[in-house]
Scaffold this active site. Sequence first.
Site, PDB file in Angstrom:
ATOM      1  N   ASP A 149      40.951  -4.945  63.109  1.00  0.00           N
ATOM      2  CA  ASP A 149      40.012  -5.872  62.461  1.00  0.00           C
ATOM      3  C   ASP A 149      39.752  -7.074  63.377  1.00  0.00           C
ATOM      4  O   ASP A 149      38.622  -7.573  63.449  1.00  0.00           O
ATOM      5  CB  ASP A 149      40.588  -6.339  61.124  1.00  0.00           C
ATOM      6  CG  ASP A 149      41.108  -5.172  60.318  1.00  0.00           C
ATOM      7  OD1 ASP A 149      40.457  -4.751  59.362  1.00  0.00           O
ATOM      8  OD2 ASP A 149      42.178  -4.631  60.689  1.00  0.00           O
TER       9      ASP A 149
ATOM     10  N   HIS B 270      45.373  -5.161  56.200  1.00  0.00           N
ATOM     11  CA  HIS B 270      44.382  -4.331  56.884  1.00  0.00           C
ATOM     12  C   HIS B 270      43.567  -3.690  55.758  1.00  0.00           C
ATOM     13  O   HIS B 270      43.873  -2.603  55.291  1.00  0.00           O
ATOM     14  CB  HIS B 270      45.074  -3.268  57.748  1.00  0.00           C
ATOM     15  CG  HIS B 270      44.115  -2.227  58.272  1.00  0.00           C
ATOM     16  ND1 HIS B 270      43.031  -2.522  59.051  1.00  0.00           N
ATOM     17  CD2 HIS B 270      44.078  -0.883  58.094  1.00  0.00           C
ATOM     18  CE1 HIS B 270      42.374  -1.419  59.342  1.00  0.00           C
ATOM     19  NE2 HIS B 270      42.987  -0.405  58.766  1.00  0.00           N
TER      20      HIS B 270
ATOM     21  N   ARG C  72      43.526   4.897  44.754  1.00  0.00           N
ATOM     22  CA  ARG C  72      44.196   4.504  46.008  1.00  0.00           C
ATOM     23  C   ARG C  72      45.716   4.576  45.841  1.00  0.00           C
ATOM     24  O   ARG C  72      46.430   4.907  46.768  1.00  0.00           O
ATOM     25  CB  ARG C  72      43.779   3.083  46.383  1.00  0.00           C
ATOM     26  CG  ARG C  72      42.397   3.030  46.958  1.00  0.00           C
ATOM     27  CD  ARG C  72      42.055   1.639  47.410  1.00  0.00           C
ATOM     28  NE  ARG C  72      42.682   1.335  48.689  1.00  0.00           N
ATOM     29  CZ  ARG C  72      42.787   0.126  49.183  1.00  0.00           C
ATOM     30  NH1 ARG C  72      42.341  -0.900  48.521  1.00  0.00           N
ATOM     31  NH2 ARG C  72      43.340  -0.080  50.341  1.00  0.00           N
TER      32      ARG C  72
ATOM     33  N   ARG D 248      37.345  -5.978  65.898  1.00  0.00           N
ATOM     34  CA  ARG D 248      35.989  -5.896  65.326  1.00  0.00           C
ATOM     35  C   ARG D 248      35.370  -7.288  65.271  1.00  0.00           C
ATOM     36  O   ARG D 248      34.193  -7.470  65.633  1.00  0.00           O
ATOM     37  CB  ARG D 248      36.060  -5.287  63.915  1.00  0.00           C
ATOM     38  CG  ARG D 248      36.335  -3.794  63.939  1.00  0.00           C
ATOM     39  CD  ARG D 248      36.669  -3.235  62.565  1.00  0.00           C
ATOM     40  NE  ARG D 248      36.778  -1.777  62.624  1.00  0.00           N
ATOM     41  CZ  ARG D 248      37.426  -1.028  61.735  1.00  0.00           C
ATOM     42  NH1 ARG D 248      38.042  -1.589  60.714  1.00  0.00           N
ATOM     43  NH2 ARG D 248      37.460   0.284  61.868  1.00  0.00           N
TER      44      ARG D 248
HETATM   45  P1  NAD Z   1      43.515  13.622  59.577  1.00  0.00           P
HETATM   46  O1  NAD Z   1      43.501  14.313  58.252  1.00  0.00           O
HETATM   47  O2  NAD Z   1      42.484  13.951  60.598  1.00  0.00           O
HETATM   48  O3  NAD Z   1      44.962  13.814  60.253  1.00  0.00           O
HETATM   49  C1  NAD Z   1      46.157  13.678  59.555  1.00  0.00           C
HETATM   50  C2  NAD Z   1      47.147  14.646  60.163  1.00  0.00           C
HETATM   51  O4  NAD Z   1      48.425  14.432  59.537  1.00  0.00           O
HETATM   52  C3  NAD Z   1      46.773  16.120  59.946  1.00  0.00           C
HETATM   53  O5  NAD Z   1      46.680  16.790  61.185  1.00  0.00           O
HETATM   54  C4  NAD Z   1      47.917  16.645  59.071  1.00  0.00           C
HETATM   55  O6  NAD Z   1      48.250  18.001  59.345  1.00  0.00           O
HETATM   56  C5  NAD Z   1      49.047  15.714  59.455  1.00  0.00           C
HETATM   57  N1  NAD Z   1      50.127  15.688  58.452  1.00  0.00           N
HETATM   58  C6  NAD Z   1      50.003  15.659  57.095  1.00  0.00           C
HETATM   59  N2  NAD Z   1      51.229  15.713  56.542  1.00  0.00           N
HETATM   60  C7  NAD Z   1      52.136  15.747  57.544  1.00  0.00           C
HETATM   61  C8  NAD Z   1      53.544  15.801  57.596  1.00  0.00           C
HETATM   62  N3  NAD Z   1      54.281  15.828  56.466  1.00  0.00           N
HETATM   63  N4  NAD Z   1      54.132  15.840  58.808  1.00  0.00           N
HETATM   64  C9  NAD Z   1      53.400  15.822  59.946  1.00  0.00           C
HETATM   65  N5  NAD Z   1      52.055  15.788  59.964  1.00  0.00           N
HETATM   66  C10 NAD Z   1      51.433  15.739  58.773  1.00  0.00           C
HETATM   67  O7  NAD Z   1      43.478  12.063  59.235  1.00  0.00           O
HETATM   68  P2  NAD Z   1      43.088  10.904  60.252  1.00  0.00           P
HETATM   69  O8  NAD Z   1      41.643  10.631  60.167  1.00  0.00           O
HETATM   70  O9  NAD Z   1      43.733  11.201  61.553  1.00  0.00           O
HETATM   71  O10 NAD Z   1      43.831   9.656  59.544  1.00  0.00           O
HETATM   72  C11 NAD Z   1      45.248   9.575  59.542  1.00  0.00           C
HETATM   73  C12 NAD Z   1      45.672   8.303  58.825  1.00  0.00           C
HETATM   74  O11 NAD Z   1      45.278   7.158  59.587  1.00  0.00           O
HETATM   75  C13 NAD Z   1      45.011   8.131  57.439  1.00  0.00           C
HETATM   76  O12 NAD Z   1      45.952   7.576  56.543  1.00  0.00           O
HETATM   77  C14 NAD Z   1      43.900   7.137  57.719  1.00  0.00           C
HETATM   78  O13 NAD Z   1      43.507   6.413  56.567  1.00  0.00           O
HETATM   79  C15 NAD Z   1      44.602   6.247  58.723  1.00  0.00           C
HETATM   80  N6  NAD Z   1      43.742   5.358  59.532  1.00  0.00           N
HETATM   81  C16 NAD Z   1      44.270   4.172  59.876  1.00  0.00           C
HETATM   82  C17 NAD Z   1      43.541   3.279  60.630  1.00  0.00           C
HETATM   83  C18 NAD Z   1      44.157   1.949  60.987  1.00  0.00           C
HETATM   84  O14 NAD Z   1      43.478   1.073  61.556  1.00  0.00           O
HETATM   85  N7  NAD Z   1      45.434   1.744  60.700  1.00  0.00           N
HETATM   86  C19 NAD Z   1      42.240   3.603  61.039  1.00  0.00           C
HETATM   87  C20 NAD Z   1      41.738   4.846  60.697  1.00  0.00           C
HETATM   88  C21 NAD Z   1      42.488   5.716  59.933  1.00  0.00           C
END
Ligand code: NAD
Length: 310
Positions: free
Chosen positions: A145, A172, A85, A148
């Site tokens: 959360d 989170h 992680r 949920r």
């Molecule tokens: P994903 O891989 O589908 O999308 C990520 C996007 O970021 C991609 O399209 C990628 O091209 C883009 N990216 C990567 N580097 C970049 C940069 N330097 N500049 C601009 N764009 C860039 O991932 P996802 O499923 O959409 O998840 C995105 C993030 O959200 C992850 O870190 C995930 O763990 C997090 N997430 C958070 C929550 C929350 O409650 N906070 C919930 C679900 C997911």
Amino acid sequence: MKVGVVGTGMVGSSAAYAIVLLSAASEVVLVDANEKMARAQAEDLLHAGPFLSATRVSYGHYDQLQGAGVVLLCCGVAQRPGETRLQLLQRNADIFHEVVPKVVAAAPDAVLVVATNPCDVVTGLTAKIAKLPPGRVLGSGTILDSARLRALVAEHVGVAAPSVHAVVLGEHGDSEVLVWSNIQVGVFPLAVYAEQVGRPVTDQAKQQIDEKVRRAAYHIIDGKGFTNFGVGASLARIVQAIRNDEKLVVTLSAPGDGKGPIGDVCFSLLRVLGARGIEATLKSTLTTQEEEGLKRSADILRKAAQAIAQ
Ligand code: NAD
């Protein structure tokens, strides 16, 4: 209000879709390192407009974020097999070092909302890089959360989820604190309501709900590979509250004020959300056990934040 979304994968595109559904912005601009992805998402969303709302959707580079009132930061990379992680955290930190200065240069008046995980550490880092006034950088944190928990308690006692008032504080993630001592159903304490309808919340029921809230992401990712609807709706609701200057009371992640045992740790507490972002932080009445859980969560996050190169 114009809203920027940086990172248009599952989370960013779902947030944009929910914003369109709620008509929570006049315009949404999608930005992604993968420009083809941003363009495709924008085209797809544009076609939903005639059925749903008049929100304009486009894609572009950072300079197109000019004038945005909110920018959602959903860009990131996923865990590689065998990667820790912390290694993942470092890779996402590197992305934010690149992205945040560009966002602030293009949209200096925007509220920045971080979704990328680990959400609390990335929010703290974003606040350090962006150097905006307090409240203008926040993380979605435990808003999801808390939702949920509300949904599962509502299911247990048989009421609509909006009638349940319940919060999850802290990280989170695994060390989050479900605040059972404060849950209300309408105007009733949870135990009183549950007794009235003959659906008592036993220790076993609490344990089951705790597991489903705390491990929700693991269960969902196991089935479909990612989570998107809950977080997308959460982000759209944050945008709506900022756009309408609602003074919405909600759990969000933000850096601490440096005082007390929590210090400057960035995690979720109850906040008042309005046009200027987080406008106040509220102190919850907690049991000793909940208070200790929150301190433990802060210690875990303090160590994680120290572990990344600043
Ligand atoms: P994903 O891989 O589908 O999308 C990520 C996007 O970021 C991609 O399209 C990628 O091209 C883009 N990216 C990567 N580097 C970049 C940069 N330097 N500049 C601009 N764009 C860039 O991932 P996802 O499923 O959409 O998840 C995105 C993030 O959200 C992850 O870190 C995930 O763990 C997090 N997430 C958070 C929550 C929350 O409650 N906070 C919930 C679900 C997911």
